[in-house]
Design a protein around this motif. Sequence first.
Motif, PDB file in Angstrom:
ATOM      1  N   SER A   5      17.662  37.257  52.507  1.00  0.00           N
ATOM      2  CA  SER A   5      18.057  37.155  51.107  1.00  0.00           C
ATOM      3  C   SER A   5      17.884  38.478  50.396  1.00  0.00           C
ATOM      4  O   SER A   5      17.247  39.399  50.883  1.00  0.00           O
ATOM      5  N   ASN A   7      16.331  38.594  47.606  1.00  0.00           N
ATOM      6  CA  ASN A   7      15.186  38.344  46.745  1.00  0.00           C
ATOM      7  C   ASN A   7      13.964  39.102  47.257  1.00  0.00           C
ATOM      8  O   ASN A   7      13.000  38.506  47.730  1.00  0.00           O
ATOM      9  N   ASP A  31      17.292  29.420  44.022  1.00  0.00           N
ATOM     10  CA  ASP A  31      17.826  30.006  45.259  1.00  0.00           C
ATOM     11  C   ASP A  31      17.050  29.568  46.499  1.00  0.00           C
ATOM     12  O   ASP A  31      17.157  30.192  47.555  1.00  0.00           O
ATOM     13  N   ALA A 258       8.770  38.663  45.169  1.00  0.00           N
ATOM     14  CA  ALA A 258       9.859  37.689  45.090  1.00  0.00           C
ATOM     15  C   ALA A 258      10.061  37.251  43.640  1.00  0.00           C
ATOM     16  O   ALA A 258       9.087  37.032  42.912  1.00  0.00           O
ATOM     17  N   THR A 259      11.310  37.103  43.239  1.00  0.00           N
ATOM     18  CA  THR A 259      11.639  36.653  41.894  1.00  0.00           C
ATOM     19  C   THR A 259      12.159  35.228  41.957  1.00  0.00           C
ATOM     20  O   THR A 259      13.221  34.971  42.526  1.00  0.00           O
ATOM     21  N   THR A 261      13.701  31.953  40.193  1.00  0.00           N
ATOM     22  CA  THR A 261      14.464  31.531  39.016  1.00  0.00           C
ATOM     23  C   THR A 261      14.635  30.025  39.087  1.00  0.00           C
ATOM     24  O   THR A 261      14.627  29.418  40.166  1.00  0.00           O
TER      25      THR A 261
END
Length: 268
Positions: A5, A7, A31, A258-259, A261
């Motif tokens: 990913s 991310n 995600d 890591a973000t 959401t």
Amino acid sequence: MPEHSSNGGWDVVVTPWHLDEYIPAFPIPADATEVGRPILPSGPVSARMNVLHRVTADTVARAAKPLVLSGDCPTSRAAVAALQLRHDGLAVLWLDAHGDFNTPVISTSGYLGGMALAMLTGGTPGLFDDTLGLRPVPETSVVLADARDLDPAERDALAASRVRRIPADPAAITAALGELGPVPVYVHLDIDVIDGTQLPGARFPSGPGPSLAQIEDCLAAARADIVGAYLACAWLPEHAGDEASRQTVTRLAAALGATLTWDEPAGS
């Protein structure tokens, strides 16, 4: 699941269970890949968990660099088994208010969640079948941070083991991982390692401890060596999706790079 990913290099996997209990309110990042809900057999909880762990391991194995969000600690055996398919000599950094080093022999409650680290080191033979192919992690490759809340027999077992115990401190973590050498690291963090006053709704609050900010610093200190991570989001089911719970998980993931959401506002 994508091979890798965007991310921060992480593939987020969610297994919204506590032992064999599904948690409907468990928050799923936008995600993330959610582990499928298998049909669990009747019978002992461990047999039901074993089916869930097999499905989880299959999902984690498809992740290039997994960040697992779970409602318990024992599912870590699935994550580690999957990582062992790709990484030899895997070391474990375990941040937890508890030792999770009980076994069926010494546990006074029989609670399987209190045996999760012992499961990884081979201390619970016969509790599960061997379909995961999990190889016991040598105690010399395990670093246990904090563990301020231990049962008496568990304390003795840890003292007799070769598990390295350290405070939840960035410098101590850096030093301990440095002594292990250049090895791939799996990091496991139970949210109850954080000071109890900052964790409304936690299943097993453990009173005074390191702040959320201190734990973020611990994760940042270990980031360079980590090949997989696991956040045990052990809130009570009705608090799992609270805004405060989501914010805590979001901050911990961010400390790993890591973000997360979310599709919907907390509490919707």
